[in-house]
Scaffold this motif. Structure first.
Motif, PDB file in Angstrom:
ATOM      1  N   LEU A 139       0.841  -1.193   0.000  1.00  0.00           N
ATOM      2  CA  LEU A 139       0.000   0.000   0.000  1.00  0.00           C
ATOM      3  C   LEU A 139       0.874   1.240   0.000  1.00  0.00           C
ATOM      4  O   LEU A 139       1.606   1.486   0.957  1.00  0.00           O
ATOM      5  N   GLY A 140       0.837   1.973  -1.083  1.00  0.00           N
ATOM      6  CA  GLY A 140       1.587   3.222  -1.161  1.00  0.00           C
ATOM      7  C   GLY A 140       2.788   3.114  -2.072  1.00  0.00           C
ATOM      8  O   GLY A 140       2.779   3.614  -3.201  1.00  0.00           O
ATOM      9  N   LYS A 141       3.837   2.446  -1.595  1.00  0.00           N
ATOM     10  CA  LYS A 141       5.080   2.382  -2.365  1.00  0.00           C
ATOM     11  C   LYS A 141       4.882   1.634  -3.678  1.00  0.00           C
ATOM     12  O   LYS A 141       5.361   2.081  -4.736  1.00  0.00           O
ATOM     13  N   ALA A 142       4.185   0.501  -3.639  1.00  0.00           N
ATOM     14  CA  ALA A 142       3.989  -0.284  -4.862  1.00  0.00           C
ATOM     15  C   ALA A 142       3.230   0.510  -5.915  1.00  0.00           C
ATOM     16  O   ALA A 142       3.575   0.488  -7.104  1.00  0.00           O
ATOM     17  N   GLN A 143       2.207   1.236  -5.506  1.00  0.00           N
ATOM     18  CA  GLN A 143       1.420   2.019  -6.465  1.00  0.00           C
ATOM     19  C   GLN A 143       2.211   3.212  -6.994  1.00  0.00           C
ATOM     20  O   GLN A 143       2.077   3.590  -8.160  1.00  0.00           O
ATOM     21  N   ARG A 144       3.035   3.773  -6.145  1.00  0.00           N
ATOM     22  CA  ARG A 144       3.884   4.883  -6.594  1.00  0.00           C
ATOM     23  C   ARG A 144       4.871   4.408  -7.650  1.00  0.00           C
ATOM     24  O   ARG A 144       5.102   5.077  -8.661  1.00  0.00           O
ATOM     25  N   LEU A 145       5.450   3.223  -7.435  1.00  0.00           N
ATOM     26  CA  LEU A 145       6.352   2.634  -8.416  1.00  0.00           C
ATOM     27  C   LEU A 145       5.603   2.306  -9.699  1.00  0.00           C
ATOM     28  O   LEU A 145       6.072   2.602 -10.807  1.00  0.00           O
ATOM     29  N   LEU A 146       4.449   1.669  -9.554  1.00  0.00           N
ATOM     30  CA  LEU A 146       3.678   1.240 -10.710  1.00  0.00           C
ATOM     31  C   LEU A 146       3.298   2.411 -11.600  1.00  0.00           C
ATOM     32  O   LEU A 146       3.365   2.320 -12.833  1.00  0.00           O
ATOM     33  N   LYS A 147       2.923   3.524 -10.995  1.00  0.00           N
ATOM     34  CA  LYS A 147       2.472   4.685 -11.752  1.00  0.00           C
ATOM     35  C   LYS A 147       3.541   5.186 -12.711  1.00  0.00           C
ATOM     36  O   LYS A 147       3.239   5.663 -13.811  1.00  0.00           O
ATOM     37  N   TYR A 148       4.818   5.043 -12.315  1.00  0.00           N
ATOM     38  CA  TYR A 148       5.890   5.650 -13.112  1.00  0.00           C
ATOM     39  C   TYR A 148       6.844   4.651 -13.740  1.00  0.00           C
ATOM     40  O   TYR A 148       7.862   5.046 -14.301  1.00  0.00           O
ATOM     41  N   LEU A 149       6.522   3.365 -13.677  1.00  0.00           N
ATOM     42  CA  LEU A 149       7.358   2.381 -14.359  1.00  0.00           C
ATOM     43  C   LEU A 149       7.242   2.554 -15.874  1.00  0.00           C
ATOM     44  O   LEU A 149       6.163   2.839 -16.403  1.00  0.00           O
ATOM     45  N   TYR A 168       4.215  -7.630 -13.929  1.00  0.00           N
ATOM     46  CA  TYR A 168       3.527  -8.697 -13.207  1.00  0.00           C
ATOM     47  C   TYR A 168       3.511  -8.344 -11.714  1.00  0.00           C
ATOM     48  O   TYR A 168       4.410  -7.652 -11.222  1.00  0.00           O
ATOM     49  N   THR A 169       2.508  -8.844 -11.008  1.00  0.00           N
ATOM     50  CA  THR A 169       2.371  -8.463  -9.602  1.00  0.00           C
ATOM     51  C   THR A 169       2.144  -9.667  -8.702  1.00  0.00           C
ATOM     52  O   THR A 169       1.499 -10.651  -9.080  1.00  0.00           O
ATOM     53  N   HIS A 170       2.663  -9.564  -7.490  1.00  0.00           N
ATOM     54  CA  HIS A 170       2.327 -10.460  -6.382  1.00  0.00           C
ATOM     55  C   HIS A 170       0.879 -10.163  -5.983  1.00  0.00           C
ATOM     56  O   HIS A 170       0.400  -9.034  -6.118  1.00  0.00           O
ATOM     57  N   GLY A 171       0.181 -11.163  -5.463  1.00  0.00           N
ATOM     58  CA  GLY A 171      -1.219 -10.990  -5.137  1.00  0.00           C
ATOM     59  C   GLY A 171      -1.508  -9.883  -4.149  1.00  0.00           C
ATOM     60  O   GLY A 171      -2.522  -9.190  -4.260  1.00  0.00           O
ATOM     61  N   ALA A 172      -0.633  -9.699  -3.149  1.00  0.00           N
ATOM     62  CA  ALA A 172      -0.866  -8.650  -2.155  1.00  0.00           C
ATOM     63  C   ALA A 172      -0.869  -7.272  -2.804  1.00  0.00           C
ATOM     64  O   ALA A 172      -1.675  -6.403  -2.441  1.00  0.00           O
ATOM     65  N   ILE A 173       0.007  -7.063  -3.783  1.00  0.00           N
ATOM     66  CA  ILE A 173       0.067  -5.778  -4.485  1.00  0.00           C
ATOM     67  C   ILE A 173      -1.079  -5.655  -5.474  1.00  0.00           C
ATOM     68  O   ILE A 173      -1.711  -4.599  -5.588  1.00  0.00           O
ATOM     69  N   GLU A 174      -1.374  -6.735  -6.191  1.00  0.00           N
ATOM     70  CA  GLU A 174      -2.472  -6.697  -7.165  1.00  0.00           C
ATOM     71  C   GLU A 174      -3.799  -6.386  -6.485  1.00  0.00           C
ATOM     72  O   GLU A 174      -4.584  -5.552  -6.968  1.00  0.00           O
ATOM     73  N   ASN A 175      -4.054  -7.032  -5.355  1.00  0.00           N
ATOM     74  CA  ASN A 175      -5.328  -6.828  -4.653  1.00  0.00           C
ATOM     75  C   ASN A 175      -5.487  -5.378  -4.195  1.00  0.00           C
ATOM     76  O   ASN A 175      -6.551  -4.774  -4.346  1.00  0.00           O
ATOM     77  N   VAL A 217      -8.069  -2.063  -5.619  1.00  0.00           N
ATOM     78  CA  VAL A 217      -8.882  -1.186  -4.775  1.00  0.00           C
ATOM     79  C   VAL A 217      -8.699   0.273  -5.189  1.00  0.00           C
ATOM     80  O   VAL A 217      -9.642   1.071  -5.175  1.00  0.00           O
ATOM     81  N   LEU A 218      -7.485   0.621  -5.595  1.00  0.00           N
ATOM     82  CA  LEU A 218      -7.149   2.014  -5.904  1.00  0.00           C
ATOM     83  C   LEU A 218      -7.335   2.389  -7.371  1.00  0.00           C
ATOM     84  O   LEU A 218      -7.312   3.574  -7.705  1.00  0.00           O
ATOM     85  N   ARG A 219      -7.529   1.415  -8.243  1.00  0.00           N
ATOM     86  CA  ARG A 219      -7.647   1.715  -9.680  1.00  0.00           C
ATOM     87  C   ARG A 219      -8.759   2.712 -10.026  1.00  0.00           C
ATOM     88  O   ARG A 219      -8.588   3.543 -10.932  1.00  0.00           O
ATOM     89  N   PRO A 220      -9.908   2.660  -9.345  1.00  0.00           N
ATOM     90  CA  PRO A 220     -10.940   3.663  -9.671  1.00  0.00           C
ATOM     91  C   PRO A 220     -10.495   5.096  -9.389  1.00  0.00           C
ATOM     92  O   PRO A 220     -11.089   6.048  -9.905  1.00  0.00           O
ATOM     93  N   LEU A 221      -9.447   5.255  -8.585  1.00  0.00           N
ATOM     94  CA  LEU A 221      -8.992   6.581  -8.187  1.00  0.00           C
ATOM     95  C   LEU A 221      -7.763   7.055  -8.959  1.00  0.00           C
ATOM     96  O   LEU A 221      -7.500   8.255  -9.034  1.00  0.00           O
ATOM     97  N   LYS A 246      -1.381  -1.254 -16.985  1.00  0.00           N
ATOM     98  CA  LYS A 246      -1.899  -2.617 -16.918  1.00  0.00           C
ATOM     99  C   LYS A 246      -0.934  -3.508 -16.135  1.00  0.00           C
ATOM    100  O   LYS A 246       0.284  -3.402 -16.274  1.00  0.00           O
ATOM    101  N   THR A 247      -1.470  -4.375 -15.295  1.00  0.00           N
ATOM    102  CA  THR A 247      -0.670  -5.350 -14.568  1.00  0.00           C
ATOM    103  C   THR A 247      -1.261  -6.742 -14.766  1.00  0.00           C
ATOM    104  O   THR A 247      -2.444  -6.885 -15.092  1.00  0.00           O
ATOM    105  N   THR A 248      -0.421  -7.748 -14.548  1.00  0.00           N
ATOM    106  CA  THR A 248      -0.864  -9.131 -14.657  1.00  0.00           C
ATOM    107  C   THR A 248      -0.539  -9.853 -13.356  1.00  0.00           C
ATOM    108  O   THR A 248       0.620  -9.873 -12.923  1.00  0.00           O
TER     109      THR A 248
END
Length: 281
Positions: free
Chosen positions: A115-125, A133-140, A144-148, A153-155
């Protein structure tokens, strides 16, 4: 001794395996040009390759030249060496030049809190260089945050995911996955961690990480001191991080500072998040 893929020569940066120069400063047969400034794009080469937006720039400066334009992320092979151009942010059409020889042989695993760091990384990769590709904890949590937030795209990695699918691509995983059975099934791989703790000397070695990137979601030392001064607080209670060191420093500066034991974790209980994950390889 292994010969490096790129070498500095009298003509410029040279890739011997491809017989290609990058931004050469003397005339050569084959040149890949990063951008249009005069010290990088010079006259006299027999063949030029550059980003298509840089083509009219260097044609204006150099006249009639043999030049080919490429798109961002477009790969092209020269003598079995793979090249691609990626945005550099310097001037219009300026590129980073990626050079690969027998590459794409490892999975790049990047650790960040779910929560937080993973999405920050994902946004700018940079998705030009491969799939994410993502681990389930990050994907889940990301779902939750995708609507915001508009995320790439992640797999999700599942039991059906083959490690061959991951080679040459990026995997986002929580720190708790490091050294786990889940990650050992991805061999061969390289690891990296994005954390504010990477500021400290030896942090990468202690965590057995191949690469470390300093990326924090919290105030640094200077920011903490500025915040304390701005609040005008009479008493400071330190609860996170190097609390003893920081509180001692504050007392030396005349503050009434102490530490307090709490049940706060380093960031979050990754094991709890991971337990909800269906991810495995």
């Amino acid at each position: 001794m292994k010969t490096p893929l790129l070498q500095f020569t009298d003509n410029g940066i040279y890739c011997k395996k491809a017989n290609v120069y990058l931004d050469p400063w003397k005339p050569v047969d084959h040149a890949i040009i990063s951008h249009g400034h005069a010290d990088h794009s010079r006259y006299g080469h027999k063949k030029y390759i550059t980003h298509h937006r840089n083509v009219p720039i260097i044609q204006h400066r150099l006249g009639e030249i043999n030049v080919t334009g490429k798109e961002w992320g477009e790969t092209f092979d020269v003598n079995n060496v793979k090249f691609s151009l990626h945005p550099a942010g310097h001037i219009l059409g300026s590129s980073q030049i990626r050079v690969e020889y027998k590459g794409e042989g490892k999975t790049s695993i990047l650790f960040g809190y779910s929560l937080g760091k993973a999405q920050r990384l994902l946004k700018y990769l940079n998705t030009d260089i491969g799939e994410i590709y993502t681990h389930g904890a990050i994907e889940n949590m990301t779902e939750v945050l995708r609507p915001l937030v508009d995320f790439p795209k992640t797999t999700l990695i599942t039991r059906e995911t083959k490690k061959e699918q991951l080679l040459g691509n990026i995997v986002l995983a929580p720190p708790s996955a490091h050294g786990s059975t889940w990650i050992r099934k991805m061999v061969p791989y390289v690891t990296a961690s994005a954390s504010g703790w990477m500021t400290f000397r030896g942090a990468r070695r202690r965590r057995a990480i191949d690469k470390g990137f300093v990326l924090s979601d919290h105030c640094d030392w200077g920011g903490l001191l500025e915040s304390i001064e701005a609040t005008g607080a009479d008493k400071i209670i330190c609860t996170h991080g190097y609390t003893d060191i920081f509180s001692k420093y504050l007392r030396e500066q005349g503050y009434d500072a102490r530490t307090e034991a709490t049940q706060y974790g380093e960031e979050e209980t990754e094991a709890a998040l991971a337990s909800k994950s269906t991810a495995s390889v």
